[in-house]
Design an enzyme around this catalytic site. Structure first.
Site, PDB file in Angstrom:
ATOM      1  N   LYS A 134     -10.600  -1.768  10.750  1.00  0.00           N
ATOM      2  CA  LYS A 134     -10.572  -2.728   9.837  1.00  0.00           C
ATOM      3  C   LYS A 134     -10.970  -4.181  10.742  1.00  0.00           C
ATOM      4  O   LYS A 134     -11.106  -5.221  10.062  1.00  0.00           O
ATOM      5  CB  LYS A 134      -9.332  -2.944   9.031  1.00  0.00           C
ATOM      6  CG  LYS A 134      -9.200  -1.792   8.074  1.00  0.00           C
ATOM      7  CD  LYS A 134      -7.635  -2.149   7.256  1.00  0.00           C
ATOM      8  CE  LYS A 134      -7.303  -0.722   6.416  1.00  0.00           C
ATOM      9  NZ  LYS A 134      -8.451  -0.689   5.055  1.00  0.00           N
ATOM     10  N   HIS A 139       0.825  -1.160  -0.003  1.00  0.00           N
ATOM     11  CA  HIS A 139       0.072  -0.027  -0.024  1.00  0.00           C
ATOM     12  C   HIS A 139       0.866   1.357  -0.048  1.00  0.00           C
ATOM     13  O   HIS A 139       2.060   1.242   0.543  1.00  0.00           O
ATOM     14  CB  HIS A 139      -0.938  -0.167   1.239  1.00  0.00           C
ATOM     15  CG  HIS A 139      -1.982   1.092   1.321  1.00  0.00           C
ATOM     16  ND1 HIS A 139      -1.809   2.334   1.494  1.00  0.00           N
ATOM     17  CD2 HIS A 139      -3.188   1.031   1.078  1.00  0.00           C
ATOM     18  CE1 HIS A 139      -2.874   2.916   1.751  1.00  0.00           C
ATOM     19  NE2 HIS A 139      -3.921   2.171   1.207  1.00  0.00           N
ATOM     20  N   CYS A 161      -4.535   2.407  -3.676  1.00  0.00           N
ATOM     21  CA  CYS A 161      -3.660   2.895  -3.177  1.00  0.00           C
ATOM     22  C   CYS A 161      -2.061   1.990  -3.145  1.00  0.00           C
ATOM     23  O   CYS A 161      -1.502   1.659  -2.271  1.00  0.00           O
ATOM     24  CB  CYS A 161      -3.795   3.187  -1.529  1.00  0.00           C
ATOM     25  SG  CYS A 161      -4.790   4.811  -1.474  1.00  0.00           S
ATOM     26  N   ASP A 201       3.070  -4.880   7.890  1.00  0.00           N
ATOM     27  CA  ASP A 201       1.523  -4.067   7.878  1.00  0.00           C
ATOM     28  C   ASP A 201       0.646  -4.993   8.195  1.00  0.00           C
ATOM     29  O   ASP A 201       0.433  -5.882   7.144  1.00  0.00           O
ATOM     30  CB  ASP A 201       1.812  -3.498   6.578  1.00  0.00           C
ATOM     31  CG  ASP A 201       0.525  -2.587   6.480  1.00  0.00           C
ATOM     32  OD1 ASP A 201      -0.571  -2.723   7.111  1.00  0.00           O
ATOM     33  OD2 ASP A 201       0.569  -2.051   5.318  1.00  0.00           O
TER      34      ASP A 201
END
Length: 415
Positions: free
Chosen positions: A235, A132, A373, A209
Site C-alpha cells: 500500500k 478491518h 472487509c 494498524d
C-alpha cells in the site's frame, strides 16, 4: 533520471513525470484508458520498484544471513539496507525493532497470537467499530483462547469514533487497545495519539494498524508512542507479500515468537531451543527477500517525492473528488469529515454499489465496491456496502471528472 521533485509551479508536484513512472497507467481497460481509484486496496508500483525485483532475481538471487559466498552476502546487505530505510522512514529507534512480515495481516496476527503475554483471563481488549476484519478476528481468537472480553468503541454518524465512550470503556481490566490509524472503509483518520496516551494511563498496551496510513502521511512511531504499529508494503508502492511490524523493544522482547523454524533460533536441541535476538526472533524461514529489497526502493521513491507533498496533493484530490461526487443526485458520502485520507466511500440513492461498480469498470474506471472487509461498519449504517474511490499521488482531477461522468452514466442506466 529527472528528479520527481520538479514542480510545474510552486508547491505542486509534476504529476506528468510521476505518472510516467507507473507503466500500468498506460493500460487500456475495455477500450478505455485505465483510471485506477482502488489505491486503498493496493497502490500501483513505479518502474523503479519493478526494476529492483528483476535486478534481485537477475543478479543477487540467494538466501540471506546464512551464506559466506558473494551472492548471499550481497543479498543480505541489500535486505538489511532496506531494513534501515524502513527504520529511518518511520523514525524507528533501531533496526532490531523492524520486523519484516508477509503483510499487515501477518503483522497483526504475530502480535495477537503472542498477546497472551499481556492479556489474561478476565481482561478486556478494546477495538473500534471501524476495524478491518484482519484487526478484529485475530483479537477474537486471542480472547477466546485466554478468556478475555472485547469491548468496542462506537462510531458516530459522521464516521468519527465516539471518543467520550472510549474514555468510559477504559478501566483497570483494559489490557490492550487496538485501532486503525485510518479507516479503510471510510477514510476517516482516527485520533490515535489521544487513544494511545489514554490507554497507557490505564496501563494498557496498544497496537495501531497503519495499513491505510503508511503510504499517505508522515508517520513518527516514537512520537505516537504506540507499543506496536503495523504497515503494509504493497500500500506504499512496494510489492505484495511484504509487511512491517514495529514494536517497542521491551514489548517485542516480551512477545513470544509467532512461528518456529530456521533463522529465528539461537540454539536447538531436542531438550530445549533458545531464540535469536531481535529482529530475527520473529523472522522464521526464508523471507520475501526480493520484496524486502524492493520495499526499500519504494521508500526511496516516496522520499524523493516527499511525504508532505504527497499528503497535500492527495488532500486536494479528496476535496475536489468530494465536491464532484456531491453533484450526483442522490449521492451520500459516509465519513464526510475534514480529518481523513483521500478515500471517498459513498452510495447513490437506493442503487446497489456492485451494479454501479460493474458499469463504471466497463468504462475503464476501477473503484472498489462491497463491505471492504469491514462488515460491522456496513451494519452500523444499515447498508450492503459502498462504492469506494481511493486516490494516490499519481491520480489527477481530470481522472476524477471522468469517474463522475461514468458514475452519472451508470446511475442513468440503473434508474
Amino acid at each position: 533520471m529527472p528528479s520527481r521533485l520538479d514542480r510545474t509551479f510552486a508547491g505542486m508536484l509534476d504529476i506528468k513525470k510521476i505518472r510516467a513512472d507507473f507503466p500500468i497507467l498506460n493500460r487500456k481497460v475495455n477500450g478505455h484508458s485505465l483510471i485506477y481509484f482502488d489505491n486503498a486496496a493496493t497502490s500501483q508500483k513505479p518502474q523503479q520498484v519493478i526494476d529492483k525485483i528483476v535486478e534481485y532475481y537477475t543478479l543477487y538471487n540467494a538466501n540471506i544471513h546464512r551464506g559466506v559466498h558473494a551472492l548471499s552476502q550481497e543479498a543480505t546487505d541489500l535486505f538489511e539496507e532496506s531494513r534501515e530505510k524502513v527504520r529511518a522512514f518511520f523514525n524507528i529507534a533501531h533496526t532490531k525493532q523492524v520486523i519484516f512480515t508477509s503483510g499487515n495481516t501477518h503483522s497483526i496476527n504475530a502480535v495477537a497470537n503472542g498477546a497472551h503475554a499481556f492479556v489474561k483471563k478476565g481482561d478486556e481488549v478494546i477495538l473500534s467499530a471501524v476495524e478491518h476484519h484482519s484487526n478484529i478476528v485475530p483479537w477474537q481468537m486471542l480472547c477466546e483462547r485466554v478468556g478475555a472480553t472485547i469491548k468496542v468503541i462506537p462510531v458516530l454518524d459522521n464516521g468519527e469514533l465516539d471518543m467520550a465512550t472510549y474514555h468510559q470503556l477504559l478501566n483497570s481490566k483494559t489490557a490492550f487497545v487496538v485501532v486503525n490509524h485510518i479507516s479503510n472503509a471510510l477514510g476517516v483518520t482516527n485520533p490515535v495519539k489521544e487513544i494511545i496516551d489514554a490507554a497507557h494511563e490505564h496501563g494498557a498496551m496498544t497496537l495501531i494498524d497503519g495499513a491505510q496510513s503508511c503510504g499517505h502521511m508522515k508517520i513518527d512511531v516514537q512520537a505516537l508512542n504506540a507499543d506496536f504499529y503495523t504497515m503494509a508494503g504493497h500500500k506504499m508502492c512496494g510489492p505484495t507479500g511484504i509487511g512491517i511490524l514495529y514494536g517497542k523493544e521491551e514489548a517485542l522482547n516480551a512477545l513470544p515468537p509467532y512461528q518456529g523454524g530456521g533463522e529465528m533460533i539461537d540454539q536447538v536441541s531436542f531438550e530445549k531451543t533458545t531464540y535469536a535476538g531481535l529482529p530475527h526472533k520473529f523472522e522464521a524461514g526464508t523471507p520475501n527477500i526480493a520484496g524486502g529489497i524492493a520495499l526499500g526502493a519504494a521508500i526511496d521513491y516516496l522520499n524523493e517525492i516527499g511525504m508532505d507533498d504527497i499528503a497535500a496533493y492527495e488532500n486536494e484530490l479528496l476535496i475536489y473528488g468530494t465536491e464532484q461526487i456531491k453533484t450526483i443526485p442522490g449521492a451520500k458520502i459516509f465519513g464526510d469529515v475534514t480529518d481523513k485520507a483521500a478515500v471517498i466511500s459513498f452510495n447513490v440513492a437506493s442503487l446497489h454499489p456492485y451494479d454501479i461498480g460493474t458499469i463504471v469498470d466497463k468504462l475503464g474506471v476501477a473503484v472498489r465496491t462491497g463491505h471492504h472487509c469491514a462488515q460491522p461498519v456496513m451494519e452500523r449504517y444499515q447498508i450492503p456496502g459502498t462504492i469506494r474511490a481511493s486516490f494516490a499521488f499519481y491520480n489527477t482531477k481530470e481522472e476524477i471528472d471522468v469517474m463522475v461522468q461514468a458514475l452519472q452514466r451508470a446511475v442513468n442506466m440503473l434508474s
